[in-house]
Motif scaffolding. Structure first.
Motif, PDB file in Angstrom:
ATOM      1  N   TYR A 219       0.698  -1.338  -0.052  1.00 34.30           N
ATOM      2  CA  TYR A 219      -0.268  -0.009  -0.033  1.00 34.30           C
ATOM      3  C   TYR A 219       0.988   1.114   0.083  1.00 34.30           C
ATOM      4  N   GLU A 220       2.173   1.265   0.779  1.00 37.45           N
ATOM      5  CA  GLU A 220       2.626   2.345   1.193  1.00 37.45           C
ATOM      6  C   GLU A 220       3.476   2.521  -0.481  1.00 37.45           C
ATOM      7  N   GLU A 221       4.007   1.496  -1.205  1.00 38.20           N
ATOM      8  CA  GLU A 221       4.546   1.684  -2.333  1.00 38.20           C
ATOM      9  C   GLU A 221       3.549   2.317  -3.431  1.00 38.20           C
ATOM     10  N   ALA A 222       2.496   1.717  -3.283  1.00 31.39           N
ATOM     11  CA  ALA A 222       1.408   2.395  -4.448  1.00 31.39           C
ATOM     12  C   ALA A 222       1.031   3.947  -4.177  1.00 31.39           C
ATOM     13  N   ALA A 223       1.167   4.191  -2.659  1.00 33.56           N
ATOM     14  CA  ALA A 223       0.918   5.608  -2.433  1.00 33.56           C
ATOM     15  C   ALA A 223       1.986   6.483  -3.082  1.00 33.56           C
ATOM     16  N   MET A 224       3.168   5.986  -2.655  1.00 32.08           N
ATOM     17  CA  MET A 224       4.558   6.864  -3.074  1.00 32.08           C
ATOM     18  C   MET A 224       4.435   6.785  -4.606  1.00 32.08           C
TER      19      MET A 224
END
Length: 298
Positions: A219-224
């Protein structure tokens, strides 16, 4: 979408239209609504964002809500539903549909405002001679500055470091405002695609979270990735505006840098009011209103 007609009581070249341009996040939609509610009540807005023209994913595509529109009529906003025979809304489609809506608005005695960040759509609509066979933003061909309407161009801009910081904050706010849930529901209904080239699937947020839901990234990678791609989009939009300006288009810049800085700050004025509103009115809204008033009086 309704069938396009071409009749108008007003010769095309005598039609006056206002075009509000700028990178994503700078406040184009807000400016159009503020101009309508404070200065020019006869405005109707034609959306020129090539992703917002598609129906659906209102949070992900950051469409202005019905409440935020303050009763101002918006055209080509969430209207297009792709079909197998017509999967994408092209610049040529926008040229035809936009001209039809301009005719309608002018014949009602109102002022068309073209508002959005897709400069390829704006160029296709406005130039007298449009060739869909090549992209002037990707070629060395000269910009055509002979336009088929009388145009007033306002460019809402902000310096890149401040805009990038604001865009990162806006992505976080969108994710906190049910963007994730909207995308989850979208993929459950529409499934995944081997190609991101179809219509609304090009919207920033869709391919990034498709990888998340497939288990390829966190999720964090998608947001970044969304933040990075949004910053790249803003940079590309500014370069295209500069290309048009250097090519002879009379584009007048208003600076929203201080407004975005204030919006990100926590400092409050007496009475608890954020200073961003006052800065916006003084540095963006009032200068823009003067530009438009002068244009309409010419």
């Amino acid at each position: 979408m309704k069938k396009q007609a071409t009749s108008s009581n007003v010769p095309r070249r005598s039609k006056k239209i206002v075009v509000i341009m700028g990178a994503t996040g700078c406040g184009k939609s807000k400016l159009s609504i503020d101009l309508a509610t404070h200065f020019f009540p006869s405005i109707e807005v034609i959306n020129s964002d090539k992703i917002q023209v598609y129906n659906g994913l209102d949070i992900t595509t950051n469409k202005i809500s019905m409440t935020e529109r303050c009763g101002i009529h918006h055209h080509l906003l969430g209207e297009f539903k792709p079909t197998e025979s017509h999967p994408e809304f092209s610049p040529s489609d926008f040229r035809s549909a936009g001209d039809f809506r301009i005719n309608e608005i002018v014949n009602r005695g109102k002022i068309p405002f073209i508002v959005g960040g897709s400069n390829s759509f704006i160029y296709a609509l406005l130039v007298k001679r449009f060739d869909s066979g090549f992209d002037i933003f990707e070629s060395l061909n000269p910009v055509i500055n002979e336009l088929r309407y009388q145009c007033c161009f306002i460019w809402v801009d902000a310096i890149a470091p401040v805009l990038n910081q604001y865009l990162d904050k806006r992505v976080d706010e969108m994710l906190d405002s049910e963007m994730f849930e909207e995308l989850k529901e979208y993929f459950e209904k529409e499934g995944f695609s081997d190609s991101s080239s179809d219509g609304i699937r090009k919207a920033i947020g869709v391919p990034e979270f498709e990888k998340y839901f497939k288990g390829k990234i966190s999720y964090e990678e998608a947001a970044m990735e969304i933040k990075e791609n949004t910053r790249v989009l803003a940079e590309r939009q500014v370069k295209k505006i500069m290309r048009l300006k250097e090519g002879g288009w009379n584009i007048q810049r208003v600076d929203a840098t201080a407004t975005l800085t204030a919006k990100m700050g926590s400092e409050k004025m007496a009475g608890g009011e954020n200073p961003a509103r006052k800065i916006w009115e003084e540095q963006v809204l009032e200068p823009s209103a003067k530009i438009v008033k002068q244009f309409l009086l010419e």
